[in-house]
Design a protein around this motif. Sequence first.
Motif, mmCIF file in Angstrom:
data_model
loop_
_atom_site.group_PDB
_atom_site.id
_atom_site.type_symbol
_atom_site.label_atom_id
_atom_site.label_comp_id
_atom_site.label_asym_id
_atom_site.label_seq_id
_atom_site.Cartn_x
_atom_site.Cartn_y
_atom_site.Cartn_z
ATOM 1 N N VAL A 164 0.862 -1.328 0.241
ATOM 2 C CA VAL A 164 -0.044 -0.029 0.122
ATOM 3 C C VAL A 164 0.748 1.166 -0.299
ATOM 4 C CG1 VAL A 164 -1.719 1.186 1.454
ATOM 5 C CG2 VAL A 164 -2.041 -0.983 1.250
ATOM 6 N N GLU A 165 1.797 1.152 0.440
ATOM 7 C CA GLU A 165 2.733 2.199 1.164
ATOM 8 C C GLU A 165 3.659 3.248 -0.716
ATOM 9 O OE1 GLU A 165 3.733 1.684 5.520
ATOM 10 O OE2 GLU A 165 5.478 1.514 4.522
ATOM 11 N N LEU A 166 3.862 1.569 -1.058
ATOM 12 C CA LEU A 166 4.684 1.440 -2.579
ATOM 13 C C LEU A 166 3.490 2.283 -3.701
ATOM 14 C CD1 LEU A 166 7.140 -1.071 -2.196
ATOM 15 C CD2 LEU A 166 7.656 1.299 -1.832
ATOM 16 N N ALA A 167 1.927 1.850 -3.192
ATOM 17 C CA ALA A 167 1.394 1.921 -4.571
ATOM 18 C C ALA A 167 0.747 3.058 -5.125
ATOM 19 C CB ALA A 167 -0.491 1.171 -4.155
ATOM 20 N N ARG A 168 0.535 3.060 -6.581
ATOM 21 C CA ARG A 168 0.647 4.281 -6.721
ATOM 22 C C ARG A 168 -0.696 4.419 -7.757
ATOM 23 N NH1 ARG A 168 5.764 3.041 -10.138
ATOM 24 N NH2 ARG A 168 4.615 2.197 -11.368
ATOM 25 N N GLY A 169 -1.339 3.538 -7.198
ATOM 26 C CA GLY A 169 -2.877 3.487 -7.813
ATOM 27 C C GLY A 169 -3.905 4.019 -6.648
ATOM 28 N N GLU A 170 -5.139 4.862 -7.275
ATOM 29 C CA GLU A 170 -6.143 5.596 -5.843
ATOM 30 C C GLU A 170 -6.706 3.828 -5.431
ATOM 31 O OE1 GLU A 170 -8.395 8.120 -8.525
ATOM 32 O OE2 GLU A 170 -6.458 9.596 -8.530
#
Length: 610
Positions: free
Chosen positions: A98-104
Amino acid sequence: MLFTHPAISSLDVAQTHAITVAIPTYNGAQRLPRVLDQLRSQIDLDNIIWEVIVADNNSTDETATVVRTYQQDWPAHSSLRYCFASEQGASFARQRAVELARGELVAFLDDDNIPDLDWVKQAYEFAQGRPEVGAFGSQIHGEFEGEVPSEFGELSCFLAITERGNEPHYYDPKSKVLPPGAGLVVRRQAWLDNVPKRLFLNHKGKDAGLASEDLEAILHIQKAGWGIWYNPTMVVHHQIPNGRLKQDYLVKLFRCVGLSRFYIRMLGVKDWQQPLLVPAYIANDLRRLALHWLKQRSHPDAPLVAACKQQYLTSTLASPLFLLKKASQDAWQHFTATPSANRDLWLTRLTQAFEQDQFQLYSQSVMTVDGRETPAQAQAEILLRVVATTDTGESQLLLPRYFMVAATELGLTRTLDYWVIRKFFSTQAGASTASLWKAEDNLANPSRVYSLNLTPASLSDSRFAPFIADQLTRSGLQPKTLCFEIPAAALVTHSHAAIRRIHELKELGCQIVIDDCLQPAHLRQLPTTLPIDYYKLSGQLLQSRKAQPSHGVSQTLTGMTQWGVARSIQPIIKGVETLSMLHQVQQIGIPYAQGYTLAKPQPLHLEGQV
């Protein structure tokens, strides 16, 4: 030593994505390909920017290799990234993703979840026009490896099977029902704002006695006012092997869910209600358990259902005391913990090393004290290095003495051991048998023995010897050319496990060296029947600035050397870094030595190559 604080900029891109598919996995190298094949074949995503992140939860298998292989030909319309979560437990891998995700949106799939080809599309479309929805779950069907017990229907929801009709619906907080973490989609910001980085129900497998950490995370989002929904158009197929249908596995699962039940209950009510509800819950649990016993006497359930229900009810009743004990242990560990210097810096540094493959192998020869190898003793120790970037931008190799203390504290030593061994086998397997392992009767070209260091974490792992056997089979290397170095201290602190691993490795045909013997007691404590081939004396026993060893040093080293001679076990002394030390070794009569004076570490190459 100065080096820059490594950032994860290589994983961060300014472009915002619509959705990130996150796959937390532990030792999922065999399962991941089917999931990744299905994801790269997703349909109707031409106008959606999306990505996949595999969150490797401190695996000891080839997970990283599998992901990097897929990255080479991953479709251009999305991206595939690899990240490393050092602390084991699915919640830590989810948090890292989650911390690295770029998605909304962040959509979670376990490594045994096979999504339909339109799963990503359906996840994206469901969230559009529903800004109040913080998380929503999939429809999950079970795909069973073998025959399903006839009574399994009552238990299926505990294996994340979610078949709640073909219409979307809202999970009312009053119903106390929530979707599982498998196939769940969350709004990234809702997670970051409300889910603690360390959940209370974190665990490292069913042996920890806990479960339901995914429900804990969803409850935090629900309590913040976000809606939780069921979306049946997102279809996932859960691969369930035979082992998960056995009574032993299911009873253990129900025990873990039951022991976690009290915390989930308390999290779902307001703080002021908790003191009032505790006795009510306990009384109701007693009533339900009594009714279960009465029912079994008159109209018993099927044996599997009865065993699971009883375990769940008794564990639920015990849950308050079990969790109180856990909370006390957590508090005590936090109070007594003494983190190593720069622990957080090393966590980031080692995480980056795993993610960007920044480890390197070196080898250092063991020599006779006159500098010549003999046919029976040609040996080299495999050494691990980490590539670091200094604050001037230059690359620098970091020795284990800089990072192994932190790696031990972070629980990474077993992962490092497995990485070194896999890398060694993959490096050496590229050479032909003729060039690597010379004929036994050709004394002019002796076989070289490679020593591999083991940490206590690997010695405690019952899967280690089968892992080595598998590597030997795959590579075709001869077992006698491998020598495993066992720390002398581990034979004291982990004696039972260490002795068992030694016997298992000897049965495979490998050789054994006891490493870092610093005092005579280390040798006296070794079982007389322990099948060892070498032992390494610590270089700390040598005096670096005196040409002649003192009487005490000489007597100690002479006695430790004679111990091996009497047992036909070869002594080696390491850490011979100066000519003065080498002179002491020669005077005492230790036959084999290792150190910079004799041979410096060199990058590991295929035998016979430059």
